[in-house]
Design a protein around this motif. Structure first.
Motif, PDB file in Angstrom:
ATOM      1  N   GLN A   1       0.771  -1.058   0.020  1.00  0.00           N
ATOM      2  CA  GLN A   1      -0.074  -0.052  -0.091  1.00  0.00           C
ATOM      3  C   GLN A   1       0.930   1.394   0.036  1.00  0.00           C
ATOM      4  N   TRP A   2       1.967   1.098   0.674  1.00  0.00           N
ATOM      5  CA  TRP A   2       3.032   2.393   0.912  1.00  0.00           C
ATOM      6  C   TRP A   2       3.458   2.394  -0.613  1.00  0.00           C
ATOM      7  N   LEU A   3       3.951   1.497  -1.222  1.00  0.00           N
ATOM      8  CA  LEU A   3       4.532   1.827  -2.432  1.00  0.00           C
ATOM      9  C   LEU A   3       3.394   2.349  -3.639  1.00  0.00           C
ATOM     10  N   ASN A   4       1.833   2.191  -3.345  1.00  0.00           N
ATOM     11  CA  ASN A   4       0.986   2.641  -4.132  1.00  0.00           C
ATOM     12  C   ASN A   4       0.679   3.976  -3.782  1.00  0.00           C
TER      13      ASN A   4
ATOM     14  N   GLN B   1      -1.836   1.782  17.813  1.00  0.00           N
ATOM     15  CA  GLN B   1      -3.143   1.271  17.328  1.00  0.00           C
ATOM     16  C   GLN B   1      -2.880   0.122  16.408  1.00  0.00           C
ATOM     17  N   SER B   2      -1.532  -0.062  16.020  1.00  0.00           N
ATOM     18  CA  SER B   2      -1.266  -0.902  14.880  1.00  0.00           C
ATOM     19  C   SER B   2      -1.587  -2.163  15.159  1.00  0.00           C
ATOM     20  N   ILE B   3      -2.598  -2.735  14.458  1.00  0.00           N
ATOM     21  CA  ILE B   3      -3.020  -4.190  14.872  1.00  0.00           C
ATOM     22  C   ILE B   3      -3.116  -5.113  13.519  1.00  0.00           C
ATOM     23  N   TYR B   4      -2.517  -4.640  12.506  1.00  0.00           N
ATOM     24  CA  TYR B   4      -2.755  -5.563  11.241  1.00  0.00           C
ATOM     25  C   TYR B   4      -1.547  -6.127  10.782  1.00  0.00           C
ATOM     26  N   ARG B   5      -0.530  -6.236  11.567  1.00  0.00           N
ATOM     27  CA  ARG B   5       0.892  -6.847  11.384  1.00  0.00           C
ATOM     28  C   ARG B   5       0.559  -8.105  10.510  1.00  0.00           C
ATOM     29  N   TRP B   6      -0.427  -9.112  11.055  1.00  0.00           N
ATOM     30  CA  TRP B   6      -0.612 -10.304  10.331  1.00  0.00           C
ATOM     31  C   TRP B   6      -0.639 -10.182   8.762  1.00  0.00           C
ATOM     32  N   ARG B   7      -1.325  -8.985   8.307  1.00  0.00           N
ATOM     33  CA  ARG B   7      -1.418  -8.765   6.996  1.00  0.00           C
ATOM     34  C   ARG B   7      -0.257  -7.940   6.307  1.00  0.00           C
ATOM     35  N   ASN B   8       0.863  -8.039   6.957  1.00  0.00           N
ATOM     36  CA  ASN B   8       2.083  -7.089   6.463  1.00  0.00           C
ATOM     37  C   ASN B   8       2.080  -5.536   6.665  1.00  0.00           C
ATOM     38  N   SER B   9       1.116  -5.023   7.611  1.00  0.00           N
ATOM     39  CA  SER B   9       0.971  -3.615   7.985  1.00  0.00           C
ATOM     40  C   SER B   9       2.491  -3.344   8.703  1.00  0.00           C
ATOM     41  N   ASP B  10       2.941  -1.992   8.371  1.00  0.00           N
ATOM     42  CA  ASP B  10       4.274  -1.799   9.328  1.00  0.00           C
ATOM     43  C   ASP B  10       4.132  -0.129   9.821  1.00  0.00           C
ATOM     44  N   TRP B  11       3.820  -0.107  10.976  1.00  0.00           N
ATOM     45  CA  TRP B  11       3.818   1.092  11.778  1.00  0.00           C
ATOM     46  C   TRP B  11       4.986   1.849  11.361  1.00  0.00           C
ATOM     47  N   LYS B  12       6.076   1.540  10.883  1.00  0.00           N
ATOM     48  CA  LYS B  12       7.137   2.500  10.893  1.00  0.00           C
ATOM     49  C   LYS B  12       7.101   3.080   9.774  1.00  0.00           C
ATOM     50  N   ILE B  13       6.269   2.794   8.725  1.00  0.00           N
ATOM     51  CA  ILE B  13       5.950   3.605   7.566  1.00  0.00           C
ATOM     52  C   ILE B  13       5.431   5.172   8.148  1.00  0.00           C
ATOM     53  N   LEU B  14       4.419   4.901   9.002  1.00  0.00           N
ATOM     54  CA  LEU B  14       3.966   6.067   9.670  1.00  0.00           C
ATOM     55  C   LEU B  14       5.086   6.829  10.492  1.00  0.00           C
ATOM     56  N   SER B  15       5.807   6.113  11.231  1.00  0.00           N
ATOM     57  CA  SER B  15       6.596   6.976  12.450  1.00  0.00           C
ATOM     58  C   SER B  15       7.900   7.503  11.551  1.00  0.00           C
ATOM     59  N   ASP B  16       8.358   6.795  10.500  1.00  0.00           N
ATOM     60  CA  ASP B  16       9.665   7.135  10.097  1.00  0.00           C
ATOM     61  C   ASP B  16       9.554   7.508   8.696  1.00  0.00           C
TER      62      ASP B  16
ATOM     63  N   ILE C   1       7.327   8.311   6.193  1.00  0.00           N
ATOM     64  CA  ILE C   1       6.698   9.531   5.642  1.00  0.00           C
ATOM     65  C   ILE C   1       7.824  10.809   5.727  1.00  0.00           C
ATOM     66  N   GLN C   2       8.173  10.893   6.966  1.00  0.00           N
ATOM     67  CA  GLN C   2       9.193  11.924   7.118  1.00  0.00           C
ATOM     68  C   GLN C   2      10.503  11.751   6.149  1.00  0.00           C
ATOM     69  N   GLU C   3      11.156  10.601   6.169  1.00  0.00           N
ATOM     70  CA  GLU C   3      12.278  10.480   5.405  1.00  0.00           C
ATOM     71  C   GLU C   3      11.724  10.709   3.806  1.00  0.00           C
ATOM     72  N   GLU C   4      10.739  10.210   3.478  1.00  0.00           N
ATOM     73  CA  GLU C   4      10.499  10.112   1.961  1.00  0.00           C
ATOM     74  C   GLU C   4      10.274  11.305   1.255  1.00  0.00           C
ATOM     75  N   PHE C   5       9.536  12.272   2.345  1.00  0.00           N
ATOM     76  CA  PHE C   5       9.136  13.861   1.847  1.00  0.00           C
ATOM     77  C   PHE C   5       9.574  14.715   2.624  1.00  0.00           C
ATOM     78  N   ALA C   6      10.781  14.469   2.958  1.00  0.00           N
ATOM     79  CA  ALA C   6      11.504  15.439   3.805  1.00  0.00           C
ATOM     80  C   ALA C   6      11.658  16.936   3.232  1.00  0.00           C
ATOM     81  N   GLN C   7      11.783  16.929   1.976  1.00  0.00           N
ATOM     82  CA  GLN C   7      11.915  18.226   1.125  1.00  0.00           C
ATOM     83  C   GLN C   7      10.572  18.895   1.320  1.00  0.00           C
ATOM     84  N   PHE C   8       9.603  18.406   1.478  1.00  0.00           N
ATOM     85  CA  PHE C   8       8.267  18.928   1.670  1.00  0.00           C
ATOM     86  C   PHE C   8       7.894  19.365   2.976  1.00  0.00           C
ATOM     87  N   SER C   9       8.676  18.980   3.953  1.00  0.00           N
ATOM     88  CA  SER C   9       8.548  19.626   5.527  1.00  0.00           C
ATOM     89  C   SER C   9       7.375  18.910   6.006  1.00  0.00           C
TER      90      SER C   9
END
Length: 186
Positions: free
Chosen positions: A109-112, A135-150, A152-160
């Motif tokens: 989903q993140w890649l999309n 509240q991350s509860i869907y790791r069984w279907r490959n969710s990854d809370w680190k996408i939210l915690s890390d 987004i900030q790394e990928e879009f740093a130039q947009f602050s």
């Protein structure tokens, strides 16, 4: 034969002394644990074989009736994003991306989402992702809370990207919120 029967048999024949019979219970426990481990390993192999065959049968069934499921849509969209004309059309069409429960976003989903959000930000639009890593509860279907915690900030740093915490919870009582916060402070 069980270990105990073998030891008793050897003892009757005078092949081993009494000192071995003292540890025969431990040997019996060891033999049972090895048997259990082997049984569990065989069970897991059977279970994974059943899962593999089920997935293969499901894929054949979908093919036969012309069905796609949610995973097919996610992966299909990801393949479409490889084409520049598709990306171009999307960037003309999608101006704002809003995602709720983002803590449960999977890598696929993140890649999309990533190119959609990137295109929108590059055009000067704002986007909104909402989530709570506690509240991350869907790791069984490959969710990854680190996408939210890390990521987004790394990928879009130039947009602050701006992170905003909501300090008021309208869904839970204060003692539940305090307990949850205490658990996650470690």
């Amino acid at each position: 034969k069980s270990i105990k029967v073998v030891i008793d048999d050897f003892q009757k024949k005078g092949l081993i002394g009494d000192e071995v019979s003292k540890v025969s219970g431990q040997l019996e426990d060891y033999h049972r644990s090895i048997t259990l481990i082997n049984d569990i390993e065989e069970y897991n192999k059977l279970l994974f074989d059943i899962a593999k065959r089920s997935i293969e049968e499901y894929a054949k069934y979908k093919q036969e009736i012309g069905l796609i499921d949610y995973s097919d849509m996610e992966n299909g969209f990801l393949k479409l994003l490889e084409f520049e004309d598709v990306k171009s059309e999307i960037s003309k069409t999608i101006k704002l991306v809003m995602v709720d429960e983002f803590q449960d976003t999977s890598k696929t989903q993140w890649l999309n989402f990533k190119p959609l959000i990137g295109n929108s930000l590059a055009q000067g639009s704002k986007n909104l992702v909402v989530g709570d890593i506690k509240q991350s509860i869907y790791r069984w279907r490959n969710s990854d809370w680190k996408i939210l915690s890390d990521e987004i900030q790394e990928e879009f740093a130039q947009f602050s990207p701006k992170e905003e915490s909501l300090n008021t919870n309208w869904r839970s009582k204060k003692n539940i919120v305090n307990f949850n916060n205490a658990v996650f402070c470690y």
